[in-house]
Motif scaffolding. Structure first.
Motif, PDB file in Angstrom:
ATOM      1  N   UNK A   1       0.773  -1.232   0.000  1.00 46.11           N
ATOM      2  CA  UNK A   1       0.000   0.000   0.000  1.00 46.11           C
ATOM      3  C   UNK A   1       0.809   1.290   0.000  1.00 46.11           C
ATOM      4  N   UNK A   2       2.060   1.248  -0.444  1.00 47.74           N
ATOM      5  CA  UNK A   2       2.865   2.461  -0.486  1.00 47.74           C
ATOM      6  C   UNK A   2       2.608   3.243  -1.771  1.00 47.74           C
ATOM      7  N   UNK A   3       2.681   4.564  -1.684  1.00 47.16           N
ATOM      8  CA  UNK A   3       2.506   5.419  -2.853  1.00 47.16           C
ATOM      9  C   UNK A   3       3.766   5.336  -3.702  1.00 47.16           C
ATOM     10  N   UNK A   4       3.601   4.902  -4.944  1.00 48.25           N
ATOM     11  CA  UNK A   4       4.740   4.721  -5.831  1.00 48.25           C
ATOM     12  C   UNK A   4       4.948   5.924  -6.745  1.00 48.25           C
ATOM     13  N   UNK A   5       3.854   6.590  -7.096  1.00 44.46           N
ATOM     14  CA  UNK A   5       3.924   7.701  -8.045  1.00 44.46           C
ATOM     15  C   UNK A   5       2.779   8.650  -7.744  1.00 44.46           C
ATOM     16  N   UNK A   6       2.964   9.941  -8.042  1.00 41.94           N
ATOM     17  CA  UNK A   6       1.906  10.921  -7.812  1.00 41.94           C
ATOM     18  C   UNK A   6       2.052  12.083  -8.780  1.00 41.94           C
ATOM     19  N   UNK A   7       0.902  12.571  -9.267  1.00 43.81           N
ATOM     20  CA  UNK A   7       0.903  13.707 -10.190  1.00 43.81           C
ATOM     21  C   UNK A   7      -0.237  14.663  -9.832  1.00 43.81           C
ATOM     22  N   UNK A   8       0.033  15.959  -9.874  1.00 45.60           N
ATOM     23  CA  UNK A   8      -1.013  16.942  -9.576  1.00 45.60           C
ATOM     24  C   UNK A   8      -2.007  17.036 -10.729  1.00 45.60           C
ATOM     25  N   UNK A   9      -3.257  17.327 -10.399  1.00 43.72           N
ATOM     26  CA  UNK A   9      -4.313  17.514 -11.393  1.00 43.72           C
ATOM     27  C   UNK A   9      -5.071  18.793 -11.071  1.00 43.72           C
ATOM     28  N   UNK A  10      -5.615  19.450 -12.094  1.00 43.02           N
ATOM     29  CA  UNK A  10      -6.282  20.741 -11.928  1.00 43.02           C
ATOM     30  C   UNK A  10      -7.608  20.636 -11.187  1.00 43.02           C
ATOM     31  N   UNK A  11      -8.294  19.514 -11.347  1.00 48.41           N
ATOM     32  CA  UNK A  11      -9.611  19.361 -10.728  1.00 48.41           C
ATOM     33  C   UNK A  11      -9.889  17.887 -10.460  1.00 48.41           C
ATOM     34  N   UNK A  12     -10.924  17.628  -9.677  1.00 49.20           N
ATOM     35  CA  UNK A  12     -11.326  16.254  -9.406  1.00 49.20           C
ATOM     36  C   UNK A  12     -11.781  15.579 -10.693  1.00 49.20           C
ATOM     37  N   UNK A  13     -12.509  16.283 -11.537  1.00 45.93           N
ATOM     38  CA  UNK A  13     -12.991  15.675 -12.777  1.00 45.93           C
ATOM     39  C   UNK A  13     -11.836  15.282 -13.700  1.00 45.93           C
ATOM     40  N   UNK A  14     -10.801  16.120 -13.786  1.00 45.87           N
ATOM     41  CA  UNK A  14      -9.628  15.763 -14.608  1.00 45.87           C
ATOM     42  C   UNK A  14      -8.918  14.549 -14.025  1.00 45.87           C
ATOM     43  N   UNK A  15      -8.784  14.516 -12.710  1.00 48.48           N
ATOM     44  CA  UNK A  15      -8.121  13.402 -12.037  1.00 48.48           C
ATOM     45  C   UNK A  15      -8.860  12.089 -12.314  1.00 48.48           C
ATOM     46  N   UNK A  16     -10.176  12.102 -12.154  1.00 51.19           N
ATOM     47  CA  UNK A  16     -10.970  10.897 -12.385  1.00 51.19           C
ATOM     48  C   UNK A  16     -10.951  10.471 -13.850  1.00 51.19           C
ATOM     49  N   UNK A  17     -10.912  11.436 -14.758  1.00 52.32           N
ATOM     50  CA  UNK A  17     -10.854  11.143 -16.193  1.00 52.32           C
ATOM     51  C   UNK A  17      -9.557  10.399 -16.531  1.00 52.32           C
ATOM     52  N   UNK A  18      -8.432  10.885 -16.008  1.00 51.93           N
ATOM     53  CA  UNK A  18      -7.131  10.241 -16.255  1.00 51.93           C
ATOM     54  C   UNK A  18      -7.101   8.859 -15.601  1.00 51.93           C
TER      55      UNK A  18
END
Length: 78
Positions: A18-35
């Motif tokens: 359960x460790x975080x391996x990678x992370x990227x910022x997103x402009x909005x929740x909708x963009x994050x969910x789309x990706x």
């Protein structure tokens, strides 16, 4: 130069441990969910890592070309 990003972050979490391996910022929740949906459609979700959209903070460092790259996750109390 360092900048602090606060907002939605797409995180890749290891299926074991359960460790975080990678992370990227997103402009909005909708963009994050789309990706996230696009990644999950194109990969084997049963065998691979888990993808999660969460609010958080990132330390961003400026690169030579002027863009910002996420370097580490910071504690978020929101």
């Amino acid at each position: 130069m360092i900048e602090i990003f606060t907002g939605f972050i797409l995180q890749m979490i290891a299926s074991v441990g359960g460790t975080v391996m990678e992370f990227t910022p997103r402009k909005s929740l909708s963009e994050c969910l789309k990706v996230k949906r696009k990644i999950e459609r194109e990969s084997d979700t049963y065998q691979g890592p888990r993808w999660v959209c969460m609010k958080g903070k990132l330390e961003m460092h400026k690169t030579m070309d002027g863009s910002y790259r996420p370097m580490k996750m910071l504690p978020y109390d929101g």
